[in-house]
Design an enzyme around this catalytic site. Structure first.
Site, PDB file in Angstrom:
ATOM      1  N   ASP A  33       0.883  -1.169   0.000  1.00 23.07           N
ATOM      2  CA  ASP A  33       0.000   0.000   0.000  1.00 23.07           C
ATOM      3  C   ASP A  33       0.915   1.212   0.000  1.00 23.07           C
ATOM      4  O   ASP A  33       1.570   1.488   1.011  1.00 23.07           O
ATOM      5  CB  ASP A  33      -0.905  -0.006   1.227  1.00 23.07           C
ATOM      6  CG  ASP A  33      -1.988   1.057   1.171  1.00 23.07           C
ATOM      7  OD1 ASP A  33      -1.740   2.143   0.589  1.00 23.07           O
ATOM      8  OD2 ASP A  33      -3.077   0.816   1.720  1.00 23.07           O
ATOM      9  N   ILE A  53       0.847   3.794   6.231  1.00 22.76           N
ATOM     10  CA  ILE A  53      -0.053   3.857   7.388  1.00 22.76           C
ATOM     11  C   ILE A  53      -1.039   5.001   7.184  1.00 22.76           C
ATOM     12  O   ILE A  53      -0.656   6.166   7.118  1.00 22.76           O
ATOM     13  CB  ILE A  53       0.740   4.055   8.698  1.00 22.76           C
ATOM     14  CG1 ILE A  53       1.687   2.873   8.916  1.00 22.76           C
ATOM     15  CG2 ILE A  53      -0.220   4.200   9.879  1.00 22.76           C
ATOM     16  CD1 ILE A  53       2.589   3.010  10.133  1.00 22.76           C
ATOM     17  N   HIS A  54      -2.306   4.640   7.082  1.00 20.65           N
ATOM     18  CA  HIS A  54      -3.391   5.614   6.908  1.00 20.65           C
ATOM     19  C   HIS A  54      -4.632   5.044   7.587  1.00 20.65           C
ATOM     20  O   HIS A  54      -4.573   3.965   8.196  1.00 20.65           O
ATOM     21  CB  HIS A  54      -3.625   5.922   5.420  1.00 20.65           C
ATOM     22  CG  HIS A  54      -3.909   4.714   4.598  1.00 20.65           C
ATOM     23  ND1 HIS A  54      -5.176   4.193   4.437  1.00 20.65           N
ATOM     24  CD2 HIS A  54      -3.079   3.891   3.910  1.00 20.65           C
ATOM     25  CE1 HIS A  54      -5.103   3.114   3.667  1.00 20.65           C
ATOM     26  NE2 HIS A  54      -3.848   2.902   3.343  1.00 20.65           N
ATOM     27  N   GLY A  55      -5.754   5.712   7.483  1.00 20.76           N
ATOM     28  CA  GLY A  55      -6.970   5.323   8.200  1.00 20.76           C
ATOM     29  C   GLY A  55      -7.363   3.866   8.068  1.00 20.76           C
ATOM     30  O   GLY A  55      -7.601   3.174   9.061  1.00 20.76           O
TER      31      GLY A  55
END
Length: 164
Positions: free
Chosen positions: A9, A13-15
């Site tokens: 991804d 680091i995201h929602g």
């Protein structure tokens, strides 16, 4: 180390990662294996700050991630690997890190890439890495969110070949 989950991804680091994938991974540590990100101090700092409470985050070059995997000090540590691209995954697998399944979540469109889904665009290097991972019996599952039905990325890649 005990590998609980591996995901590509490019947003890292995201929602969605902090609320869903970290829980699914059920790992105590996130290791972001990326030479590019490891050399970007600002991005490293932001990624560590974005981690969910109780989850350790390390950002390191791919070769260091391999060394850490084989370090006996961490043999009982559970890990969630995050990558920005399949080439980095392949580098680890080729160095005998036993990544058996890779979740593909997001690979943004850039010049020279072909969009295969709303969230995933591939360049020739990505396609080559996915083909090599597939040949090494790594299960490749395209699923942006956990509730999505898994898509076999190799079928999408084969579709690209047949349209050219």
């Amino acid at each position: 180390m005990i590998i609980h989950f591996a995901r590509i991804d490019d947003r890292l680091i995201h929602g969605q990662v902090t609320t869903v994938w970290v829980k699914k991974a059920n790992a105590k540590r996130i290791i972001i294996a990326s030479d590019e990100v490891a050399h970007d101090e600002i991005r490293k700092t932001l990624l560590k700050q974005a981690a969910p409470p109780g989850t350790k985050v390390n950002v390191c070059e791919v070769d260091k991630a391999v060394k850490v995997y084989f370090n006996p000090v961490y043999k009982n540590e559970t890990v969630f690997y995050l990558f920005t691209n399949p080439t980095d995954v392949l580098r680890m697998v080729e160095q005998n890190v036993p990544i058996k399944t890779v979740n593909i979540g997001g690979m943004a469109y850039r010049e020279g890439k072909t969009q295969i889904t709303k969230a995933v665009s591939l360049g020739l290097e990505d396609i080559d890495a996915f083909k090599k991972l597939n040949a090494l019996d790594v299960k490749l599952e395209l699923r942006v969110v956990d509730s999505d039905a898994p898509i076999d990325i190799m079928k999408k890649i084969e579709g690209l070949s047949s349209t050219k």
